[in-house]
Design a protein around this motif. Structure first.
Motif, PDB file in Angstrom:
ATOM      1  N   UNK A   7       0.860  -1.173   0.000  1.00  0.00           N
ATOM      2  CA  UNK A   7       0.000   0.000   0.000  1.00  0.00           C
ATOM      3  C   UNK A   7       0.898   1.225   0.000  1.00  0.00           C
ATOM      4  N   UNK A   8       0.636   2.177  -0.885  1.00  0.00           N
ATOM      5  CA  UNK A   8       1.452   3.385  -0.974  1.00  0.00           C
ATOM      6  C   UNK A   8       0.551   4.615  -0.935  1.00  0.00           C
ATOM      7  N   UNK A   9       1.009   5.644  -0.258  1.00  0.00           N
ATOM      8  CA  UNK A   9       0.277   6.909  -0.208  1.00  0.00           C
ATOM      9  C   UNK A   9       0.699   7.779  -1.386  1.00  0.00           C
ATOM     10  N   UNK A  10      -0.270   8.281  -2.113  1.00  0.00           N
ATOM     11  CA  UNK A  10       0.004   9.173  -3.239  1.00  0.00           C
ATOM     12  C   UNK A  10       0.778  10.390  -2.746  1.00  0.00           C
ATOM     13  N   UNK A  11       0.456  10.876  -1.563  1.00  0.00           N
ATOM     14  CA  UNK A  11       1.121  12.043  -0.987  1.00  0.00           C
ATOM     15  C   UNK A  11       2.624  11.819  -0.845  1.00  0.00           C
ATOM     16  N   UNK A  12       3.041  10.605  -0.483  1.00  0.00           N
ATOM     17  CA  UNK A  12       4.466  10.312  -0.342  1.00  0.00           C
ATOM     18  C   UNK A  12       5.191  10.412  -1.685  1.00  0.00           C
ATOM     19  N   UNK A  13       4.552   9.918  -2.740  1.00  0.00           N
ATOM     20  CA  UNK A  13       5.149  10.009  -4.076  1.00  0.00           C
ATOM     21  C   UNK A  13       5.217  11.473  -4.509  1.00  0.00           C
ATOM     22  N   UNK A  14       4.150  12.208  -4.271  1.00  0.00           N
ATOM     23  CA  UNK A  14       4.123  13.625  -4.629  1.00  0.00           C
ATOM     24  C   UNK A  14       5.196  14.397  -3.871  1.00  0.00           C
ATOM     25  N   UNK A  15       5.396  14.075  -2.600  1.00  0.00           N
ATOM     26  CA  UNK A  15       6.452  14.723  -1.819  1.00  0.00           C
ATOM     27  C   UNK A  15       7.835  14.406  -2.382  1.00  0.00           C
ATOM     28  N   UNK A  16       8.043  13.159  -2.809  1.00  0.00           N
ATOM     29  CA  UNK A  16       9.322  12.783  -3.417  1.00  0.00           C
ATOM     30  C   UNK A  16       9.582  13.567  -4.687  1.00  0.00           C
ATOM     31  N   UNK A  17       8.544  13.725  -5.497  1.00  0.00           N
ATOM     32  CA  UNK A  17       8.673  14.490  -6.741  1.00  0.00           C
ATOM     33  C   UNK A  17       8.945  15.956  -6.436  1.00  0.00           C
ATOM     34  N   UNK A  18       8.204  16.507  -5.485  1.00  0.00           N
ATOM     35  CA  UNK A  18       8.357  17.922  -5.137  1.00  0.00           C
ATOM     36  C   UNK A  18       9.738  18.203  -4.557  1.00  0.00           C
ATOM     37  N   UNK A  19      10.202  17.345  -3.666  1.00  0.00           N
ATOM     38  CA  UNK A  19      11.480  17.571  -2.993  1.00  0.00           C
ATOM     39  C   UNK A  19      12.692  17.282  -3.871  1.00  0.00           C
ATOM     40  N   UNK A  20      12.594  16.253  -4.724  1.00  0.00           N
ATOM     41  CA  UNK A  20      13.787  15.808  -5.443  1.00  0.00           C
ATOM     42  C   UNK A  20      13.639  15.782  -6.966  1.00  0.00           C
ATOM     43  N   UNK A  21      12.444  16.020  -7.455  1.00  0.00           N
ATOM     44  CA  UNK A  21      12.211  16.130  -8.892  1.00  0.00           C
ATOM     45  C   UNK A  21      12.702  14.957  -9.709  1.00  0.00           C
ATOM     46  N   UNK A  22      13.449  15.280 -10.744  1.00  0.00           N
ATOM     47  CA  UNK A  22      13.926  14.280 -11.701  1.00  0.00           C
ATOM     48  C   UNK A  22      14.807  13.221 -11.043  1.00  0.00           C
ATOM     49  N   UNK A  23      15.577  13.606 -10.034  1.00  0.00           N
ATOM     50  CA  UNK A  23      16.436  12.642  -9.333  1.00  0.00           C
ATOM     51  C   UNK A  23      15.596  11.528  -8.700  1.00  0.00           C
ATOM     52  N   UNK A  26      13.793   9.358 -11.627  1.00  0.00           N
ATOM     53  CA  UNK A  26      14.674   8.446 -12.366  1.00  0.00           C
ATOM     54  C   UNK A  26      15.255   7.348 -11.476  1.00  0.00           C
ATOM     55  N   UNK A  27      15.303   7.576 -10.176  1.00  0.00           N
ATOM     56  CA  UNK A  27      15.808   6.553  -9.263  1.00  0.00           C
ATOM     57  C   UNK A  27      14.746   5.497  -8.932  1.00  0.00           C
ATOM     58  N   UNK A  28      13.478   5.884  -9.028  1.00  0.00           N
ATOM     59  CA  UNK A  28      12.395   4.982  -8.635  1.00  0.00           C
ATOM     60  C   UNK A  28      11.687   4.350  -9.834  1.00  0.00           C
ATOM     61  N   UNK A  29      11.524   5.108 -10.918  1.00  0.00           N
ATOM     62  CA  UNK A  29      10.714   4.651 -12.049  1.00  0.00           C
ATOM     63  C   UNK A  29      11.520   4.578 -13.337  1.00  0.00           C
TER      64      UNK A  29
END
Length: 122
Positions: A7-23, A26-29
């Motif tokens: 189970x994954x929270x969409x908010x956690x993915x969005x935070x990862x994108x917001x905080x680290x962007x392309x890095x 590209x590290x996860x997907x």
């Protein structure tokens, strides 16, 4: 038979994108996952849950580092999710006699869930 669920929270993915962007992306997907999902955080969260479900099914040792990009959850020709393994994830699957992993994804109300199932020789 082996199974894995996550189970994954969409908010956690969005935070990862917001905080680290392309890095982060590209590290996860993989590029194909991103293209299939259109970089939509809900769809990416479902793929993240799918990756984690597959890793739970493969059961790597705690010391075994499996890059998240070694597990790709992409669409087949009719739009159904399928798992593609490379690198260390593919080696783990081969070691347990696993040819195919089926995955089911869903997302709603800020959460994404995935279940992976495989038949193995061991």
């Amino acid at each position: 038979m082996r199974t894995g669920t996550d189970l994954a929270a969409v908010e956690d993915v969005l935070e990862g994108i917001t905080a680290h962007g392309e890095r982060y992306l590209s590290r996860v997907f993989t590029p194909r996952e991103r293209a299939d999902a259109g970089d939509d955080p809900e769809r990416l969260a479902a793929r993240f849950a799918g990756k984690e479900a597959v890793l739970k099914l493969l059961r790597p040792d705690r010391s075994d580092a499996v890059p998240l990009t070694d597990v790709a959850v992409v669409h087949d020709a009719v739009g159904a999710p399928v798992v593609e393994l490379t690198g260390r994830a593919a080696e783990l699957a081969e070691a347990i006699g696993c040819d195919t992993i089926a995955v089911s994804l869903s997302h709603e109300r800020g959460l994404a869930v995935a279940t992976a199932v495989a038949l193995t020789d061991r």
